[in-house]
Design a protein around this motif. Structure first.
Motif, mmCIF file in Angstrom:
data_model
loop_
_atom_site.group_PDB
_atom_site.id
_atom_site.type_symbol
_atom_site.label_atom_id
_atom_site.label_comp_id
_atom_site.label_asym_id
_atom_site.label_seq_id
_atom_site.Cartn_x
_atom_site.Cartn_y
_atom_site.Cartn_z
ATOM 1 N N SER A 64 0.821 -1.225 0.000
ATOM 2 C CA SER A 64 0.000 0.000 0.000
ATOM 3 C C SER A 64 0.844 1.260 0.000
ATOM 4 O O SER A 64 0.319 2.360 -0.231
ATOM 5 C CB SER A 64 -0.903 0.020 1.237
ATOM 6 N N ALA A 65 2.137 1.120 0.273
ATOM 7 C CA ALA A 65 2.989 2.302 0.430
ATOM 8 C C ALA A 65 3.033 3.203 -0.811
ATOM 9 O O ALA A 65 2.941 4.423 -0.671
ATOM 10 C CB ALA A 65 4.398 1.885 0.849
ATOM 11 N N PRO A 66 3.177 2.650 -2.029
ATOM 12 C CA PRO A 66 3.278 3.553 -3.188
ATOM 13 C C PRO A 66 2.056 4.456 -3.360
ATOM 14 O O PRO A 66 2.187 5.623 -3.725
ATOM 15 C CB PRO A 66 3.411 2.600 -4.386
ATOM 16 N N LEU A 68 -0.002 5.626 -0.942
ATOM 17 C CA LEU A 68 0.037 6.681 0.068
ATOM 18 C C LEU A 68 1.167 7.674 -0.243
ATOM 19 O O LEU A 68 0.998 8.887 -0.107
ATOM 20 C CB LEU A 68 0.243 6.052 1.453
ATOM 21 N N TYR A 69 2.295 7.145 -0.698
ATOM 22 C CA TYR A 69 3.442 8.001 -1.018
ATOM 23 C C TYR A 69 3.082 8.953 -2.155
ATOM 24 O O TYR A 69 3.462 10.128 -2.143
ATOM 25 C CB TYR A 69 4.651 7.147 -1.393
ATOM 26 N N LEU A 72 1.172 11.778 -0.550
ATOM 27 C CA LEU A 72 1.863 12.576 0.454
ATOM 28 C C LEU A 72 3.067 13.341 -0.076
ATOM 29 O O LEU A 72 3.323 14.466 0.335
ATOM 30 C CB LEU A 72 2.365 11.672 1.599
#
Lengths: 145, 145
Positions: A64-66, A68-69, A72
């Motif tokens: 899921s990080a990409p 959210l990144y 942000l």
């Protein structure tokens, strides 16, 4: 030695490293687990009853990080990964990384970050080996071949 | 509750990889190219991560359980053996070929990079091959007992 100042990103790299360290800290202190990606993924091949849930939850977070990144990060820090290797090289590299990390019981996160943080001589040797091999292979590919 | 923490730790780790530049193979190879135009950024990633991790693991070593009462799964192996050295050298060689280690490869795959998915598929096969080899080698020894 020539420093590549054009691509040097000390602050973003330091900040990213601190986030990685905080993740490793939270994992050992809250879950009692060492944050080692090759071990977490390898433990799912095959999955064992009662030992798969935490691995899957963690990996879903990584996946899921990409997303959210992308929301942000300011424009200057958004970089698409630059992957120059062709398919054959990617397959060879992937096989070596998969085999090597399982045989050597860890990768950059498990030995490099967590192992060095807990002052493990074993992880220091592993880290020197994989860094040394990485330097040697890049030297051979870029300057000898 | 535990599953949510594991998810969030994975997310934080992934964000750290993206911000630091670890998830960009060209940047990783720039770091490994010690004798070319060298980008030292990734040394800052390790420094940041270990600066945080060293305190967390010092605290973890003095505890028998995590903050939530789980067992501490700290590695017990201390032996520096052929598996550790050989495995880490093989991993490092693969890392130097494509610029991917396991965590960043998973993040890049999740950001939609098809080439990262090829690498991850090969890495999973490599991990499975290690498991098969272990079972194959363990069988004659078990039969002899």
């Amino acid at each position: 030695m020539n420093i590549d100042w054009a691509h040097f990103t000390p602050w973003a790299s330091l900040a990213g490293g601190i986030l990685i360290g905080l993740a490793a800290a939270a994992f050992i202190l809250m879950n009692g687990r060492v944050l080692g990606i090759s071990g977490i993924l390898g433990g799912l091949l095959p999955p064992r009853a009662g030992d798969a849930g935490w691995r899957i939850a963690f990996l879903l977070g990584v996946f899921s990080a990409p997303l959210l990144y992308g929301w942000l990060a300011p424009d200057g820090l958004l970089r698409a990964p630059r992957i120059d290797a062709g398919t054959g090289l990617l397959v060879a590299a992937g096989l070596l990384v998969g085999l090597g990390t399982r045989y050597g019981s860890g990768c950059t996160s498990g030995h490099g970050v967590c192992g060095l943080s807990r002052l493990s001589p074993r992880s220091l040797v592993a880290t020197l080996c994989f860094m040394g091999a990485g330097f040697a292979v890049v030297y051979a590919v870029r300057h000898l071949l | 509750m535990q599953r949510i923490i594991e998810f969030l730790v994975g997310l934080l780790f992934g964000l750290g990889l993206l911000l630091s530049g670890m998830a960009d193979p060209a940047k990783v190879l720039g770091f490994l190219d010690l004798f070319g135009s060298w980008d030292p950024s990734l040394a800052f990633v390790m420094a940041g991560a270990i600066a945080v991790g060293v305190f967390a693991f010092a605290l973890a070593k003095r505890r028998t359980t995590s903050f939530f009462g789980d067992a501490m799964h700290l590695p017990k192996a201390t032996q520096i053996d052929r598996r550790l050295v050989l495995g880490s050298l093989v991993f490092g060689a693969g890392w130097g070929l494509a610029g991917f280690c396991p965590g960043p490869a998973l993040v890049s795959m999740a950001s939609g990079e098809f080439k990262a998915a090829i690498f991850v598929a090969a890495m999973v096969v490599g991990m499975l091959m290690h498991g098969w080899a272990e079972r194959l080698l363990a069988r004659p020894a078990a039969a002899a007992r």
